[in-house]
Design an enzyme around this catalytic site. Structure first.
Site, short mmCIF file in Angstrom:
data_model
loop_
_atom_site.label_atom_id
_atom_site.label_comp_id
_atom_site.label_asym_id
_atom_site.label_seq_id
_atom_site.Cartn_x
_atom_site.Cartn_y
_atom_site.Cartn_z
N LYS A 43 -2.52 -3.74 -9.33
CA LYS A 43 -2.28 -2.33 -8.80
C LYS A 43 -3.31 -1.47 -9.02
CE LYS A 43 1.50 0.92 -8.64
NZ LYS A 43 2.77 1.22 -9.19
N ASP B 5 14.50 3.55 -9.50
CA ASP B 5 14.27 3.18 -8.12
C ASP B 5 14.27 1.88 -7.87
OD1 ASP B 5 13.75 3.63 -5.45
OD2 ASP B 5 11.67 3.72 -5.66
N SER C 109 0.87 -1.24 0.06
CA SER C 109 0.03 0.10 -0.15
C SER C 109 0.78 1.10 0.02
CB SER C 109 -0.94 -0.11 1.27
OG SER C 109 -1.75 1.04 1.21
N ALA C 110 0.62 2.31 -1.15
CA ALA C 110 1.20 3.53 -0.97
C ALA C 110 0.28 4.55 -1.08
CB ALA C 110 2.39 3.54 -2.12
N SER C 111 0.97 5.78 -1.28
CA SER C 111 -0.03 6.95 -1.33
C SER C 111 -0.62 7.09 -2.86
CB SER C 111 0.99 8.37 -1.07
OG SER C 111 1.77 8.23 -2.39
N ILE C 112 -0.52 6.34 -3.81
CA ILE C 112 -1.09 6.41 -5.04
C ILE C 112 -1.92 5.17 -5.18
CG2 ILE C 112 -0.66 6.66 -7.71
CD1 ILE C 112 1.50 8.65 -7.30
N GLN D 229 -2.60 0.47 -4.67
CA GLN D 229 -2.50 -0.54 -3.62
C GLN D 229 -2.46 -1.75 -4.31
OE1 GLN D 229 -4.18 0.47 0.22
NE2 GLN D 229 -5.54 -1.31 -0.05
N VAL D 230 -1.49 -2.75 -4.30
CA VAL D 230 -1.60 -4.02 -4.97
C VAL D 230 -2.09 -5.30 -4.37
CG1 VAL D 230 0.32 -5.60 -5.76
CG2 VAL D 230 0.93 -3.26 -5.80
#
Length: 463
Positions: free
Chosen positions: A155, A289, A135-138, A140-141
């Site tokens: 995603k 990254d 889960s991230a700010s943009i 979710q997987v």
């Protein structure tokens, strides 16, 4: 929408921006940056210098970005790649920034999928695990299984992400303009340019179709190698949903080197370093990254790459210049190294050229007599970047991003095998490119191109 509705929407958006800007102001004041609002220039600038030199400046900057929310956290993460602009102590603090947001409820994720694909979740997916994998700010997987049996990762973009990003970008532009007006070049950084750069980065990350295209390009570049790129299911992917092959394996973050044989440690470490050097010296298209959470070792012994939202592009001329720079460094030729930096777009004041060549010479000879155990690529690049900052050299944003990727890849490789020599892994790529550049056919092609350019110039030149 009627004119009245538009007016209401505009005034509502304006009210929200005023409220948000006041929140930003309170956060800045809370962390000791309230001086930016001081109306007296002398007092404002004096406090600014004091705060910049304060021992806890970097920590307070990180906490400020954290408190301002996900978009500002991502901006801080972008700043952490700009080693050419940001001091080392601040960089290391910004690298601690992490997305910290509440998980998206499964009902919301299903609604996004169904809205994007136009069918109930059960139609494309035989199984859909409601527990998210990441889960991230943009986004979710989730893990799912197709009716044909393939295991996939899905995603899903948070529905509020685009609106939140747009609103924060507008405020960031206003804040950058405010700081520029109040401090100008006294802060040594073009904040408006950095915000514009971030705007491009974050918009690309919001476009999952672009990420899917990046993944397909990496797959084509690494076809026939031991680097694994997950297959994208185009018919189940949109701007806000990506469905891709699920990769089984161990994250580099979780690899325990001592459980591998020495030969396997060397093989995996070399494979990781070769992948990033291939991207840099051969493809001109690299993962921006490559941290240990985005790399997996599969049961088949392949290196798998994930997360293709942040990438860097280089032209063929950039690749050639990078190769020339690498060879110049190996040969300890400071003047050639400076020419390589110039070809990469690095700019400096003409009057400092002599001092730059002298410092580059000292830098190159400092590292020339050291063994691989005594010096890392990261150490050398860190000192080179310090020189860039000291002379306030202008550098295109793609190269600090590449430097970060190279340093990260080296650190990962050396965490598995501390004796690995990344210079020797990179050398064949640079040498091959320069050999190809000076083959007779390539020389003939370039001379023909230049002759055509000269002919066009003569046609255009007035008699």
């Amino acid at each position: 929408m009627t004119p009245e509705d538009r007016a209401d929407s505009y005034s509502g958006g304006r009210r929200e921006n005023i409220v948000r800007f006041s929140q930003i102001g309170r956060v800045l004041v809370r962390h000791g940056f309230g001086f930016v609002f001081d109306v007296r220039r002398d007092r404002r600038e004096r406090r600014g210098v004091e705060e910049l030199l304060a021992p806890n400046f970097a920590v307070r900057l990180r906490r400020t970005l954290d408190d301002l929310g996900p978009t500002f956290v991502k901006f801080g993460q972008l700043l952490s790649t700009r080693s050419d602009l940001i001091p080392e102590g601040v960089l290391s603090e910004l690298q601690k920034l992490q997305d910290k947001v509440a998980p998206m409820p499964i009902e919301v994720a299903r609604a996004v999928i169904e809205g994007e694909l136009g069918v109930p979740v059960e139609k494309p997916f035989a199984e859909f695990d409601p527990v998210w994998l990441g889960s991230a700010s943009i986004g979710q997987v989730y893990r799912a299984r197709l009716h044909r049996g393939e295991q996939v990762a899905v995603k899903v973009q948070r529905p509020e992400a685009p609106g939140r990003v747009e609103a924060d970008l507008a405020l960031m532009r206003d804040l950058a303009a405010l700081l520029d007006g109040r401090f100008g070049d006294r802060i040594f950084i073009d904040l408006k340019e950095l915000v514009a750069e971030f705007e491009g980065v974050i918009r690309r990350e919001l476009d999952y179709e672009q990420e899917a295209q990046n993944a397909r390009r990496f797959a084509a570049n690494f076809a026939g190698t031991l680097v694994k790129i997950p297959e994208i299911y185009t018919d189940l992917s949109t701007k806000r949903v990506i469905t891709m092959e699920f990769i089984e394996g161990t994250r580099f973050l979780d690899i325990r080197p001592l459980l591998l044989t020495p030969a396997e440690r060397r093989r995996v470490a070399t494979m990781g370093a070769e992948a990033i050097f291939k991207m840099a010296f051969e493809d001109g298209f690299f993962h921006g990254d490559p941290h240990p959470g985005n790399l997996f070792l599969t049961p088949e012994g392949e290196l798998a790459l994930l997360d293709f939202g942040m990438v860097g592009f280089m032209s063929h001329g950039d690749i050639e210049a990078l190769s020339r720079l690498f060879i110049a460094v190996i040969q300890r030729d400071a003047a050639a190294a400076l020419r390589g930096l110039e070809k990469l777009g690095v700019r400096y004041a003409p009057e400092v050229r002599g001092d730059l060549v002298q410092e580059l010479t000292e830098f190159l000879f400092k590292y020339s007599g050291l063994s691989v155990g005594e010096v890392t690529l990261g150490q050398a690049l860190s000192e080179l970047i310090s020189l860039v900052r000291r002379y306030r050299l202008s550098m295109p944003p793609v190269f600090p991003l590449l430097i970060k990727a190279l340093v990260t890849a080296e650190a990962l490789s050396r965490s598995l095998d501390p004796t690995i020599n990344v210079y020797e892994i990179a050398r064949p790529y640079a040498n091959r490119l320069l050999r190809e550049r000076y083959e007779p056919a390539a020389l003939l092609e370039r001379s023909q191109d230049r002759a055509l350019e000269y002919a066009r110039y003569l046609e255009d030149y007035p008699e």
